[in-house]
Design a protein around this motif. Sequence first.
Motif, short mmCIF file in Angstrom:
data_model
loop_
_atom_site.label_atom_id
_atom_site.label_comp_id
_atom_site.label_asym_id
_atom_site.label_seq_id
_atom_site.Cartn_x
_atom_site.Cartn_y
_atom_site.Cartn_z
N TRP A 1 0.82 -1.21 0.00
CA TRP A 1 0.00 0.00 0.00
C TRP A 1 0.86 1.26 0.00
CZ3 TRP A 1 0.01 3.72 3.87
CH2 TRP A 1 0.63 3.37 5.08
N ARG A 2 2.05 1.17 0.58
CA ARG A 2 2.94 2.34 0.60
C ARG A 2 3.38 2.71 -0.82
NH1 ARG A 2 3.85 -1.18 4.56
NH2 ARG A 2 3.92 -0.46 6.72
N SER A 3 3.68 1.71 -1.61
CA SER A 3 4.10 1.96 -2.98
C SER A 3 2.97 2.55 -3.80
CB SER A 3 4.60 0.66 -3.63
OG SER A 3 5.71 0.14 -2.93
N ARG A 4 1.74 2.15 -3.49
CA ARG A 4 0.60 2.66 -4.23
C ARG A 4 0.47 4.17 -4.05
NH1 ARG A 4 -3.87 0.30 -6.45
NH2 ARG A 4 -5.70 1.63 -6.75
N ILE A 5 0.55 4.63 -2.80
CA ILE A 5 0.41 6.05 -2.55
C ILE A 5 1.63 6.81 -3.08
CG2 ILE A 5 0.11 7.81 -0.77
CD1 ILE A 5 -1.25 5.71 0.92
N ALA A 6 2.82 6.23 -2.92
CA ALA A 6 4.02 6.90 -3.42
C ALA A 6 3.96 7.12 -4.93
CB ALA A 6 5.25 6.08 -3.06
N SER A 7 3.28 6.21 -5.64
CA SER A 7 3.18 6.34 -7.09
C SER A 7 2.33 7.54 -7.50
CB SER A 7 2.60 5.07 -7.70
OG SER A 7 1.22 4.93 -7.39
N TRP A 8 1.55 8.11 -6.58
CA TRP A 8 0.72 9.27 -6.89
C TRP A 8 1.53 10.57 -6.82
CZ3 TRP A 8 -3.70 7.85 -2.92
CH2 TRP A 8 -4.33 6.67 -3.34
N LEU A 9 2.76 10.49 -6.34
CA LEU A 9 3.56 11.68 -6.10
C LEU A 9 4.71 11.79 -7.09
CD1 LEU A 9 3.64 11.35 -2.23
CD2 LEU A 9 2.53 13.21 -3.50
N PRO A 10 5.17 13.01 -7.39
CA PRO A 10 6.29 13.17 -8.31
C PRO A 10 7.61 12.77 -7.67
CG PRO A 10 5.66 15.30 -7.40
CD PRO A 10 4.64 14.30 -6.91
N ALA A 11 8.61 12.53 -8.49
CA ALA A 11 9.92 12.15 -7.99
C ALA A 11 10.70 13.33 -7.43
CB ALA A 11 10.73 11.47 -9.10
N HIS A 12 10.21 14.53 -7.68
CA HIS A 12 10.92 15.72 -7.23
C HIS A 12 9.91 16.76 -6.73
CE1 HIS A 12 14.62 18.24 -7.29
NE2 HIS A 12 13.74 19.23 -7.34
N GLY A 13 10.27 17.43 -5.63
CA GLY A 13 9.49 18.58 -5.22
C GLY A 13 8.52 18.40 -4.07
N VAL A 14 8.58 17.26 -3.35
CA VAL A 14 7.61 17.08 -2.27
C VAL A 14 8.21 16.23 -1.15
CG1 VAL A 14 6.55 15.03 -3.35
CG2 VAL A 14 5.26 16.35 -1.66
N ASP A 15 7.96 16.65 0.07
CA ASP A 15 8.13 15.80 1.24
C ASP A 15 6.74 15.30 1.62
OD1 ASP A 15 10.85 16.24 1.39
OD2 ASP A 15 10.68 17.90 2.81
N ALA A 16 6.60 14.01 1.85
CA ALA A 16 5.29 13.43 2.14
C ALA A 16 5.39 12.56 3.38
CB ALA A 16 4.80 12.61 0.96
N TRP A 17 4.42 12.73 4.27
CA TRP A 17 4.28 11.87 5.44
C TRP A 17 2.85 11.35 5.43
CZ3 TRP A 17 3.04 13.31 11.08
CH2 TRP A 17 3.29 12.22 11.93
#
Length: 495
Positions: free
Chosen positions: A280-296
Amino acid sequence: MNRELLSACAPLREALHRTEYTADALLEMLGSDAHDALGRSEPVPVRLASRTAGDLGVLTRLFLLADPCPAAEVARALRPLDLDRAVAVGLLERSGDEVRAALDLRPLDLGAGDRWVLSDLDGSMGPRTTAPDHVLGVGHASLSLLRATPTTPTGSVLDLGTGCGIQALHAAGYARSVTATDINLRALDLSAATFALNEIDVELLGGPWFEPVDGRRFDRVVANPPFVVGRGRVEHTYRDSGLDLDGASELMVSNVLDHLEPGGTASMLASWVRVRGEDWRSRIASWLPAHGVDAWIVQRDVADPALYVGTWMRDGGLDPRDPATAAQAEAWLAHFEAADVEGIGFGFVYLRRTDEPSDVLAEDLRHGFTDPLGGEALGYFDRLAWLRERDVLEQRFRLEPTTALERVSLPGEEGWQQVVARVHRGSGPNWQHEVDDLTAALLGGMRPDSLALNELLELLAAANGEDPDELASAAIPLVHSLVRHGLVLPAEFPR
């Protein structure tokens, strides 16, 4: 806009002040037991406690219990708002000599004085059909987001999908300007009335998703979107997005960065499917760009498909024993099965816009804790930025004041035998990390005036016959993790 309802807000506000229809006065009138009963949707203790409370008791039974009340009593309690006018603007319904509430009017304390929120009545105090454009009131999800939203002073805030306006009302206490949006016209009417009732200036815009604020950026975004994981249908606008499965959460997470100022943060409720064979972690990470965001991303709960469907069926006022409802539930569950959905996760998504390579941490946070999570999210981003810019081996650290070392032992052949040691933070999310004896000794040496980490490691290696390079290699990721979770802090951070 419902200008007639807006025009009634000034005299209604005067009535609410006069009767002290506030959160504190309500608790004092009811007492803790009856107040707790109100939270459990048990009307009888509330009804009994309010009968001798004059006008405040009348408004409590009228708006919080949805009881029919004598028209003469309501007219007296609402003055200077005329009873006939209250009926005409849609606040009340009249039948002969009795009056019922047509809207839920709830007092709240959001930390910035007395507040009131208008919304549609729900089925908590009696059977009620949920309309497609139903405007949800202050429920568990909205309250959890309130507690999970940072409240440090900021410039501009966007509340996307404002509903009854509760998040925007909250934001008005810490932001210089607030913009709220919704696609539901009834939500726009009721939130506008909520803002007028509280004399709060909010920019209110209609339209789907980010369309009303196209091209604009904000210092913070807060959102409780229609995140229900379903079949891509809209039956109730407050919960259904029309997007398949977790498409609503994906849309929000993947697009919100475009509407954040550099360094701006977003705090959102979200749901995601847990697919067989997929992290599930990979699923949410795939919604985000590779550059420009810190996500928790913090997962607060996981529901199995049957429980999830049943919960939302009942939320819509449907009887699971009804054949038509059962057919809907079967179709919903079949859709989940076809998509290999084995569970539905729910939690908070915190994002910060940066100009660095993206850093995404998704983790379970299903244990209990009491401290608000909003401040913790900002602290997490601050600690992450600090780690990004420094070599931890050259830095000095101190333990967070509530961090404790716990050792658990079980009876053995020769007395107590230790089976686990862990450090436990007694504040924030109450994080725990298992440690070995060397790590416990290392942490014990971390004080504001202590040596740098590489020097502590050299002393530890010499005292225990260990290779200092190997200890350093193991310590770097450990310290990073402990700093992220706030059990260990840089010595230079303010106390």
